[in-house]
Design an enzyme around this catalytic site. Sequence first.
Site, mmCIF file in Angstrom:
data_model
loop_
_atom_site.group_PDB
_atom_site.id
_atom_site.type_symbol
_atom_site.label_atom_id
_atom_site.label_comp_id
_atom_site.label_asym_id
_atom_site.label_seq_id
_atom_site.Cartn_x
_atom_site.Cartn_y
_atom_site.Cartn_z
ATOM 1 N N LYS A 81 0.821 -1.194 0.000
ATOM 2 C CA LYS A 81 0.000 0.000 0.000
ATOM 3 C C LYS A 81 0.864 1.257 0.000
ATOM 4 O O LYS A 81 0.406 2.342 -0.263
ATOM 5 C CB LYS A 81 -0.871 0.006 1.268
ATOM 6 N N GLY A 82 2.129 1.081 0.332
ATOM 7 C CA GLY A 82 3.009 2.219 0.575
ATOM 8 C C GLY A 82 3.111 3.228 -0.552
ATOM 9 O O GLY A 82 3.217 4.421 -0.310
ATOM 10 N N GLU A 135 7.456 2.649 -6.256
ATOM 11 C CA GLU A 135 7.597 2.108 -4.902
ATOM 12 C C GLU A 135 7.779 3.255 -3.904
ATOM 13 O O GLU A 135 8.230 4.337 -4.270
ATOM 14 C CB GLU A 135 8.808 1.145 -4.902
ATOM 15 N N ASP A 146 14.780 -0.281 -0.208
ATOM 16 C CA ASP A 146 15.525 -0.507 1.034
ATOM 17 C C ASP A 146 16.542 -1.627 0.793
ATOM 18 O O ASP A 146 17.594 -1.394 0.197
ATOM 19 C CB ASP A 146 14.500 -0.842 2.124
ATOM 20 N N PHE A 191 14.222 4.926 10.137
ATOM 21 C CA PHE A 191 12.890 4.385 9.853
ATOM 22 C C PHE A 191 11.915 5.545 9.770
ATOM 23 O O PHE A 191 11.807 6.354 10.689
ATOM 24 C CB PHE A 191 12.449 3.385 10.924
ATOM 25 N N VAL A 192 11.226 5.657 8.644
ATOM 26 C CA VAL A 192 10.357 6.806 8.414
ATOM 27 C C VAL A 192 8.908 6.380 8.234
ATOM 28 O O VAL A 192 8.625 5.244 7.865
ATOM 29 C CB VAL A 192 10.814 7.608 7.172
ATOM 30 N N ASP A 239 4.274 3.328 6.452
ATOM 31 C CA ASP A 239 3.644 2.969 7.718
ATOM 32 C C ASP A 239 4.617 2.409 8.731
ATOM 33 O O ASP A 239 5.740 2.006 8.400
ATOM 34 C CB ASP A 239 2.583 1.885 7.471
ATOM 35 N N ARG A 258 0.106 6.171 7.498
ATOM 36 C CA ARG A 258 0.211 6.318 6.040
ATOM 37 C C ARG A 258 -0.320 7.675 5.568
ATOM 38 O O ARG A 258 0.140 8.219 4.579
ATOM 39 C CB ARG A 258 -0.565 5.197 5.335
#
Length: 185
Positions: free
Chosen positions: A48-49, A104, A108, A157-158, A164, A170
Amino acid sequence: MALPDYVPPQTMEILFSRQQIAERVHAIGTQISNDYAGQSIVLIGVLKGAAIFLSDLARSITVDNTFDFVAVSSYGRARVSSGQVKMIKDIDNPIEGKHVILVEDILDTGLTLSYLRQLMLQHKPASLKIATCLDKPDRRLVPIEADYVGFKIPNRFVIGYGMDFAERYRGVEDIRIYPEIPAGH
Ligand code: IMP
């Protein structure tokens, strides 16, 4: 698994403001429009990102475009890559002979996009490129680079702008730093 405690997003440090994001996404949209001038493209968002990035990007692209979505499972709630990627939802429409851009939220370790790129190449698109809102080059486990990158970031980490933590945040408009780096991340 119990949900972690809720941390209010307004207490988290802003990495990129909504204004910075809007400007950068618009610039990428313009670049894509120039690169594909006179052609048609298919944007394939990774749920879903990437949903929010894709919706802004699509509105900044002036060449003929359609979009589709795929969904993969890899991280779940744990924020830690299991290294396992599985397709949960495939594309709806054929992409053979089409110019495709995989969209995307974050590149990562590279596991997700390497897997998806291989799968999409089996459909024989005319071309296949990758657009990512964020890139964490230090975390790569497999060699893969995006053709269009919003921002390169260090290993933090964002959350926000589609991204999310345990499905939360989100809808946060700015990209913010979650106040800890997950174990194993
Ligand atoms: P990878 O490139 O296969 O490791 O996975 C990329 C995916 O991991 C992204 O699409 C995100 O869903 C998730 N991810 C990686 N880093 C973060 C982060 O900092 N915040 C939220 N999700 C992340």
